[in-house]
Design a protein around this motif. Structure first.
Motif, PDB file in Angstrom:
ATOM      1  N   VAL A 186      -1.996 -58.132  93.762  1.00  0.00           N
ATOM      2  CA  VAL A 186      -1.059 -57.859  95.009  1.00  0.00           C
ATOM      3  C   VAL A 186      -0.005 -57.834  94.803  1.00  0.00           C
ATOM      4  CG1 VAL A 186      -0.512 -58.994  97.125  1.00  0.00           C
ATOM      5  CG2 VAL A 186      -2.724 -59.199  96.651  1.00  0.00           C
ATOM      6  N   ASN A 187       0.852 -56.810  95.141  1.00  0.00           N
ATOM      7  CA  ASN A 187       2.303 -56.428  94.746  1.00  0.00           C
ATOM      8  C   ASN A 187       2.456 -56.629  93.137  1.00  0.00           C
ATOM      9  OD1 ASN A 187       3.207 -55.868  97.316  1.00  0.00           O
ATOM     10  ND2 ASN A 187       3.138 -58.143  97.925  1.00  0.00           N
TER      11      ASN A 187
ATOM     12  N   LEU B  43      -3.540 -61.671  92.276  1.00  0.00           N
ATOM     13  CA  LEU B  43      -3.679 -62.544  93.673  1.00  0.00           C
ATOM     14  C   LEU B  43      -3.865 -63.810  93.459  1.00  0.00           C
ATOM     15  CD1 LEU B  43      -4.273 -62.748  96.690  1.00  0.00           C
ATOM     16  CD2 LEU B  43      -6.799 -62.340  96.040  1.00  0.00           C
TER      17      LEU B  43
ATOM     18  N   TYR C 236      -4.854 -66.686  95.850  1.00  0.00           N
ATOM     19  CA  TYR C 236      -5.335 -66.771  97.486  1.00  0.00           C
ATOM     20  C   TYR C 236      -5.440 -68.525  97.747  1.00  0.00           C
ATOM     21  CZ  TYR C 236      -7.847 -66.155 101.628  1.00  0.00           C
ATOM     22  OH  TYR C 236      -8.128 -66.193 103.021  1.00  0.00           O
TER      23      TYR C 236
ATOM     24  N   ASP D  96      -5.169 -69.238 101.077  1.00  0.00           N
ATOM     25  CA  ASP D  96      -5.154 -69.243 102.568  1.00  0.00           C
ATOM     26  C   ASP D  96      -6.456 -69.664 103.018  1.00  0.00           C
ATOM     27  OD1 ASP D  96      -4.351 -69.176 105.276  1.00  0.00           O
ATOM     28  OD2 ASP D  96      -4.333 -66.992 105.315  1.00  0.00           O
TER      29      ASP D  96
ATOM     30  N   GLY E 259       6.857 -67.617 103.119  1.00  0.00           N
ATOM     31  CA  GLY E 259       5.680 -66.805 103.099  1.00  0.00           C
ATOM     32  C   GLY E 259       5.711 -65.298 102.523  1.00  0.00           C
ATOM     33  N   SER E 260       6.845 -64.660 103.093  1.00  0.00           N
ATOM     34  CA  SER E 260       7.145 -63.562 102.721  1.00  0.00           C
ATOM     35  C   SER E 260       7.455 -63.140 101.278  1.00  0.00           C
ATOM     36  CB  SER E 260       8.208 -62.732 103.561  1.00  0.00           C
ATOM     37  OG  SER E 260       7.966 -63.060 104.758  1.00  0.00           O
TER      38      SER E 260
ATOM     39  N   ASP F 294       4.533 -63.800  99.181  1.00  0.00           N
ATOM     40  CA  ASP F 294       3.474 -62.676  99.068  1.00  0.00           C
ATOM     41  C   ASP F 294       4.039 -61.722  98.168  1.00  0.00           C
ATOM     42  OD1 ASP F 294       1.285 -61.004 100.287  1.00  0.00           O
ATOM     43  OD2 ASP F 294       3.000 -59.941 100.790  1.00  0.00           O
ATOM     44  N   LYS F 295       5.220 -61.400  97.820  1.00  0.00           N
ATOM     45  CA  LYS F 295       5.626 -60.367  96.944  1.00  0.00           C
ATOM     46  C   LYS F 295       5.364 -60.831  95.667  1.00  0.00           C
ATOM     47  CE  LYS F 295       9.000 -57.946  99.480  1.00  0.00           C
ATOM     48  NZ  LYS F 295       9.270 -58.942 100.457  1.00  0.00           N
TER      49      LYS F 295
ATOM     50  N   ALA G 126      -0.855 -65.858  98.445  1.00  0.00           N
ATOM     51  CA  ALA G 126      -1.391 -65.811  99.685  1.00  0.00           C
ATOM     52  C   ALA G 126      -1.082 -67.260 100.330  1.00  0.00           C
ATOM     53  CB  ALA G 126      -2.537 -65.093 100.202  1.00  0.00           C
TER      54      ALA G 126
END
Ligand SMILES: *Cc1c(COP(=O)(O)O)cnc(C)c1O
Length: 412
Positions: free
Chosen positions: A26-27, A31, A33, A35, A354-355, A358-359, A363
């Motif tokens: 992711v990005n 990843l 994860y 969540d 959170g943003s 995410d980068k 998550a």
């Protein structure tokens, strides 16, 4: 089963190979994860069962004499038995397939509309998910019954003494989650159920957040209704279950009218099918139900004892590492917790944290987690929630902590 999964010893790097999504990026970063309290990831075994269904025996159940329909019906009913055994229900017909926890709660709430009278009381807890608050408010509006709330304390625990004082012969229903999705607190449901029964009240336990971590025994609990969603425990979305004691399910009227739920239909009068079909109007999520059974098989192949003790380690490690961060506050601190950590850092908005995470490929959930009353209690708009599963690792926690430290530096 297409692939017999068996983990003789808990080996997280082997387990991670069962989850194809865990190897994506992711990005541009691997990843991570965290969540899982919102939804869990799906192992290859469950994906295979879904592909198998649509490639080999997709057809409608209970209706056709043909081979495909019989195969689908057999697998669907086998899944019901898998669920029955897992939760230790006395009878398979006490397991109703639904579209998920929300649907199960609404089914029971709607049934009680014909039972409750004005001046009756129902009790929910301060720790509930919106989907375990709103249907009961709607039920009170319909019937004139009153909604009472078990308060919580700063640690996120329910105040059992206050609960005792709310109970009376007017209490008809008590509704509590087994584990809080916002804080991870495990509620003392054994005590809550016993006390409710002492006053003749029925109890519904929302198990959406417990089933990925704990194997509940509905007979030992003596609970009247237990509800859950498959997607929180390695199954697909759009399918879930309602366990109800047979005597209760016989007492409640059907929820929806349609095909499959009838015994005989004429324009003068319709009679209803026996349990469980009385509550299963229309074509259900057949593949989803079968995959739910496969998810339970998968998790049992790892074993809930192993899952619980490994996740406890993760929770302990993540808690200690998080507290390295200055100004970080964890909401809900008791020894009775699943691997969920809700926190804020100083006055930094959770969304901003959170943003940035995410980068970095990480998550987490930010916001009110469908539990606005809990956020109001702590007087915050929301929190950052990191929720762990048995396929997460300490290495991932280290990367998460490094990312969080970076984000805090950027934002303060
Ligand atoms: C996820 C969750 C729900 C809602 O489940 P759905 O699958 O969205 O119906 C309800 N209660 C708790 C505690 C949850 O974690």
């Amino acid at each position: 089963m297409t692939k017999k999964t068996s983990h003789t010893k808990f080996n997280v790097s082997e387990i991670r190979k069962d989850f194809p999504i865990l190897s994506r990026e992711v990005n541009g970063k691997p990843l991570i994860y965290l969540d899982n309290a919102a939804t869990s990831q799906t192992p290859q075994h469950v994906i295979d069962v879904i592909v198998d269904y649509y490639s080999k025996y997709n057809s409608n159940i209970h209706r056709g004499v043909h081979t495909l329909s019989q195969e689908a019906t057999d697998k669907y009913e086998q899944a019901r038995q898998t669920i029955q055994k897992h939760f230790n229900a006395k009878h398979a017909n006490e397991i109703i397939f639904t579209s998920g926890t929300t649907h199960s709660i609404n089914l029971v709430a709607s049934g009680f509309a014909s039972i409750l009278k004005p001046k009756d009381e129902i009790i929910v807890s301060a720790l509930e998910h919106h989907s375990n608050i709103v249907p009961w408010q709607m039920l009170c509006d319909k019937t004139g019954a009153t909604l009472k709330v078990i308060p919580m304390n700063d640690n996120g625990e329910l105040e059992i003494d206050s609960y005792k004082s709310l109970l009376s012969s007017k209490t008809k229903l008590v509704i509590v989650n087994h584990v809080s999705n916002a804080l991870g607190i495990i509620n003392p449901i054994e005590t809550i159920i016993k006390l409710a029964h002492h006053f003749g009240a029925a109890v519904l336990i929302d198990g959406a957040q417990s089933i990925p971590h704990i194997k509940p025994d509905v007979q030992a609990l003596d609970v009247d209704f237990y509800v859950a969603s498959a997607h929180k425990m390695c199954g697909p979305t759009g399918v879930g279950m309602l366990y109800g004691k047979e005597e209760w399910l016989n007492k409640l009227p059907p929820y929806q009218g349609g095909g499959e739920m009838i015994a005989e239909v004429t324009f003068e009068k319709t009679t209803y099918a026996e349990l469980p079909h009385k509550f299963e109007a229309g074509t259900p999520n057949i593949c989803g139900g079968i995959a739910f059974g496969a998810a339970i098989d998968y998790m049992n192949s790892i074993g809930f004892e192993a899952i619980e003790s490994y996740e406890k380690e993760l929770l302990h490690y993540a808690t200690i590492r998080l507290l390295e961060i200055e100004g970080l506050h964890i909401y809900g601190e008791t020894s009775q917790k699943t691997a969920v950590i809700s926190f804020n850092v100083g006055s930094i908005h959770p969304y901003d944290l959170g943003s940035i995470l995410d980068k970095l490929g990480i998550a987490v959930r930010t916001g009110h987690h469908c539990t606005q009353p809990i956020m109001d209690f702590y007087n915050v708009p929301g929190t950052v929630r990191a929720s762990f599963a048995f396929y997460n690792t300490k290495e991932e926690i280290d990367i998460f902590i490094d990312g969080l430290k970076k984000a805090v530096m950027m934002l303060s």
